[in-house]
Design a protein around this motif. Structure first.
Motif, short mmCIF file in Angstrom:
data_model
loop_
_atom_site.label_atom_id
_atom_site.label_comp_id
_atom_site.label_asym_id
_atom_site.label_seq_id
_atom_site.Cartn_x
_atom_site.Cartn_y
_atom_site.Cartn_z
N LEU A 57 0.81 -1.22 0.00
CA LEU A 57 0.00 0.00 0.00
C LEU A 57 0.84 1.27 0.00
O LEU A 57 0.30 2.37 0.18
CB LEU A 57 -0.93 0.00 1.23
N ILE A 60 -0.53 3.97 -2.23
CA ILE A 60 -1.98 4.14 -2.18
C ILE A 60 -2.32 5.17 -1.11
O ILE A 60 -1.80 5.12 0.01
CB ILE A 60 -2.68 2.80 -1.86
N LEU A 62 -4.35 6.42 1.73
CA LEU A 62 -5.21 5.78 2.72
C LEU A 62 -5.84 6.81 3.64
O LEU A 62 -5.21 7.79 4.02
CB LEU A 62 -4.40 4.80 3.58
N CYS A 86 -5.35 -6.24 -0.53
CA CYS A 86 -4.92 -4.86 -0.81
C CYS A 86 -5.39 -4.41 -2.19
O CYS A 86 -5.89 -3.28 -2.34
CB CYS A 86 -3.40 -4.75 -0.71
N ARG A 87 -5.25 -5.27 -3.17
CA ARG A 87 -5.68 -4.92 -4.53
C ARG A 87 -7.19 -4.72 -4.59
O ARG A 87 -7.68 -3.76 -5.18
CB ARG A 87 -5.25 -6.01 -5.51
N SER A 90 -8.14 -1.52 -2.83
CA SER A 90 -7.70 -0.37 -3.61
C SER A 90 -8.59 -0.09 -4.80
O SER A 90 -8.67 1.05 -5.27
CB SER A 90 -6.26 -0.57 -4.08
N MET A 117 -5.90 6.89 -9.66
CA MET A 117 -5.84 6.49 -8.25
C MET A 117 -5.39 7.66 -7.37
O MET A 117 -5.60 7.63 -6.17
CB MET A 117 -4.91 5.30 -8.06
N VAL A 122 -8.43 5.22 -0.21
CA VAL A 122 -8.92 3.93 0.25
C VAL A 122 -9.17 4.01 1.76
O VAL A 122 -8.31 4.45 2.51
CB VAL A 122 -7.90 2.81 -0.07
#
Length: 156
Positions: A57, A60, A62, A86-87, A90, A117, A122
């Motif tokens: 992550l 990503i 969060l 996780c995927r 996400s 993204m 997330v």
């Protein structure tokens, strides 16, 4: 495996063989005898799962995600299972973003740079949903089978 180095003409050569199996009980007895060390690698512990979450992550965004709590919740999940959670988590914000949009609306959003993204975050609820969708791939009985094999044939 016996005599493998004899063709090379070197009497003092060294050969290192590393083999893995998800079903070690299916190994032929003759092969098992030739594998000097037989080591059971268990599922990742809580600390390892936490480090995996950080790794998977790292790029990503969060919001309100408690990685320590997730690492605890993902007991019995393999490394591949953690990556899949996780995927899946996400992708949830992106799914919400495009839900109900027509193809032309999607093209327009993409042209505007809004389908990235970088524009979504997330959340813990995305992980809750992902955990419900992704079950651990290793059962309790599988784990016990590995432990029994390790007890019978594993290296100390």
């Amino acid at each position: 495996m016996d005599g493998l180095l004899s063709d090379a003409g070197e009497q003092n050569g060294h050969l290192f063989v590393l083999a893995t199996s998800n079903a070690p009980w299916d190994l032929d007895e003759a092969l098992r005898r030739r594998l000097e060390k037989r080591i059971y690698i268990p599922l990742p512990d809580e600390n390892a799962r936490h480090r995996m979450l950080e790794h998977f992550l790292k790029e990503i965004d969060l919001s309100d995600v408690d990685l320590a709590q997730l690492a605890t919740r993902l007991e019995r999940y393999s490394g591949a299972d953690v990556q899949l959670v996780c995927r899946e988590a996400s992708m949830n914000p992106m799914r919400r973003l495009v839900e109900g949009l027509s193809p032309s609306e999607l093209v327009e959003l993409r042209a505007e740079g809004k389908l990235s993204m970088e524009n979504v975050s997330v959340s813990m609820s995305d992980f809750e949903d992902a955990i419900h969708r992704v079950q651990p791939s290793v059962s309790h009985s599988d784990t016990q089978r590995y432990l029994d094999w390790q007890k019978d044939f594993g290296s100390q």
